[in-house]
Design a protein around this motif. Structure first.
Motif, PDB file in Angstrom:
ATOM      1  N   ASP A  22       3.728   9.221   3.098  1.00 51.85           N
ATOM      2  CA  ASP A  22       4.608   9.853   4.083  1.00 51.85           C
ATOM      3  C   ASP A  22       5.148  11.186   3.567  1.00 51.85           C
ATOM      4  OD1 ASP A  22       5.194   7.549   6.288  1.00 51.85           O
ATOM      5  OD2 ASP A  22       4.948   6.698   4.303  1.00 51.85           O
ATOM      6  N   ALA A  28       2.414  13.712   3.943  1.00 49.54           N
ATOM      7  CA  ALA A  28       2.274  14.167   5.325  1.00 49.54           C
ATOM      8  C   ALA A  28       3.342  15.206   5.663  1.00 49.54           C
ATOM      9  CB  ALA A  28       2.360  12.981   6.278  1.00 49.54           C
ATOM     10  N   ALA A  43       0.456  10.203   9.889  1.00 47.66           N
ATOM     11  CA  ALA A  43       0.735  10.425   8.466  1.00 47.66           C
ATOM     12  C   ALA A  43      -0.523  10.210   7.630  1.00 47.66           C
ATOM     13  CB  ALA A  43       1.852   9.501   7.989  1.00 47.66           C
ATOM     14  N   LEU A  49      -2.853  13.190   8.108  1.00 47.78           N
ATOM     15  CA  LEU A  49      -2.392  14.375   7.384  1.00 47.78           C
ATOM     16  C   LEU A  49      -2.651  14.244   5.895  1.00 47.78           C
ATOM     17  CD1 LEU A  49       0.935  15.026   9.306  1.00 47.78           C
ATOM     18  CD2 LEU A  49      -1.050  16.535   9.263  1.00 47.78           C
ATOM     19  N   ALA A  50      -2.460  13.045   5.358  1.00 52.83           N
ATOM     20  CA  ALA A  50      -2.746  12.827   3.944  1.00 52.83           C
ATOM     21  C   ALA A  50      -4.238  12.984   3.657  1.00 52.83           C
ATOM     22  CB  ALA A  50      -2.269  11.438   3.520  1.00 52.83           C
TER      23      ALA A  50
END
Length: 360
Positions: A134, A137, A219, A222-223
């Motif tokens: 998180d 992200a 999340a 995005l990671a």
């Protein structure tokens, strides 16, 4: 019931820590940076468990930023908890947070300086940080909003020098569940809910809105983007390293292309910036043949090698220098941070500090 394993979340965190430490020799000291929040507390508990079984020594560091009333007592509570988690030595590091770069950046700089000093003093082989998927992200979103390049969008690396982030593959829900499974009570920092901080607004408003509009898994996506960007950035940086080494002119006075773009503007500009010790000279012809993504990296390396501070050297500065390669019209000096000037002269780019003004 005898023979039952730990709760799944606890097992996941321990597995992540085990993988992060599997290259360390027995007897090495590992330190956990622990604020008392769920992420770092779950990390601390897992590190104590894993280290004792891997023949490693493990300790704890907590940083008291002094920004909230009672912060010293909370730091002391974390230190008192450490032995029960198998973490000895344990220290509270009191820091003074300056005002440069905004409160978040200032606190981060003070924190890392204190952690690095303590790690060196104690002889640690690694310092573990509790950043999760998180956090990764959030970092990608923040940097995307600033128009950052591939390296910046790569987010936080799993390893950087002494620092390691074992939990980048796990979500915050896992660390909260791990603390619950171990009977640990994390401390909720009120700063983590303060909307004055940009990262808090991303965490509490933007990411939930994206999840609601786009569906779950934002999340994680995005990671993954950060991982892909890191692979690309590593490849481009490797190419740029080789290109930089090839483009550097070791003896500018004997450059065979001296007359290729000779002009009075270049001569006078060069006299303004000097060209002695610390100057970097690159052959323009080789630069012009490179892909733009590689060329900009080469120019950035040259500027830094000549004395430009990396943190102050922006993409706009590098693009101005690039126009001396791709849009040459007899321009005069381009200035970049650190008092470094860039001029094109005789088929080369020269990066050099401006000479000090004479004392009258």
């Amino acid at each position: 019931m005898a023979g039952m394993g730990p709760p799944p979340a606890v097992a996941d965190v321990r597995r992540a820590v085990r993988l992060a430490l599997d290259d360390l020799a027995p007897g090495s000291l590992v330190l956990v940076a622990c604020s008392g929040g769920a992420d770092s507390l779950a990390l601390a508990a897992a590190t104590g468990f894993v280290a004792s079984r891997a023949g490693l020594d493990a300790g704890l560091l907590t940083v008291d930023h002094g920004l909230q009333e009672g912060s010293d007592e909370r730091a002391a509570e974390v230190v008192r908890l450490a032995p029960a988690l198998g973490l000895v030595p344990a220290e509270a590091l009191r820091v003074r947070v300056g005002g440069g770069g905004g409160p978040e950046a200032a606190a981060r700089d003070a924190r890392y300086a204190a952690l690095s000093e303590a790690a060196g003093r104690l002889g640690a082989a690694a310092v573990l940080l509790g950043h999760t998927r998180d956090d990764q992200a959030e970092t990608v979103l923040l940097r995307l909003a600033r128009g950052s390049g591939t390296r910046s969008l790569a987010g936080m690396p799993a390893r950087a020098g002494l620092y390691r982030r074992p939990l980048l593959g796990l979500g915050r829900r896992t660390t909260v569940a791990a603390c619950e499974g171990l009977g640990l009570s994390p401390w909720d920092d009120p700063h983590n809910l303060d909307p004055r901080y940009t990262r808090v607004r991303v965490r509490e408003r933007l990411l939930p809105a994206l999840e609601e509009e786009l569906g779950p898994g934002v999340a994680e996506a995005l990671a993954r983007t950060a991982d892909l960007c890191r692979d690309d950035a590593d490849a481009l940086d490797g190419w740029a390293d080789a290109a930089y080494a090839e483009a550097v002119v070791r003896d500018p006075a004997h450059d065979p292309d001296r007359d290729s773009d000779r002009d009075s503007a270049g001569d006078s500009a060069l006299s303004d910036i000097g060209g002695g010790a610390g100057a970097v000279t690159l052959a323009v012809q080789g630069l012009a043949e490179l892909p733009r993504a590689v060329r900009l990296r080469v120019l950035r390396r040259a500027a830094i090698a000549a004395g430009a501070p990396p943190g102050a050297l922006s993409a706009a500065h590098v693009l101005q220098a690039d126009r001396l390669v791709t849009g040459w019209r007899g321009q005069r000096r381009v200035e970049v941070p650190g008092g470094v000037g860039v001029v094109r002269r005789y088929g080369t780019l020269v990066f050099a500090r401006q000479p000090a003004s004479p004392v009258s």
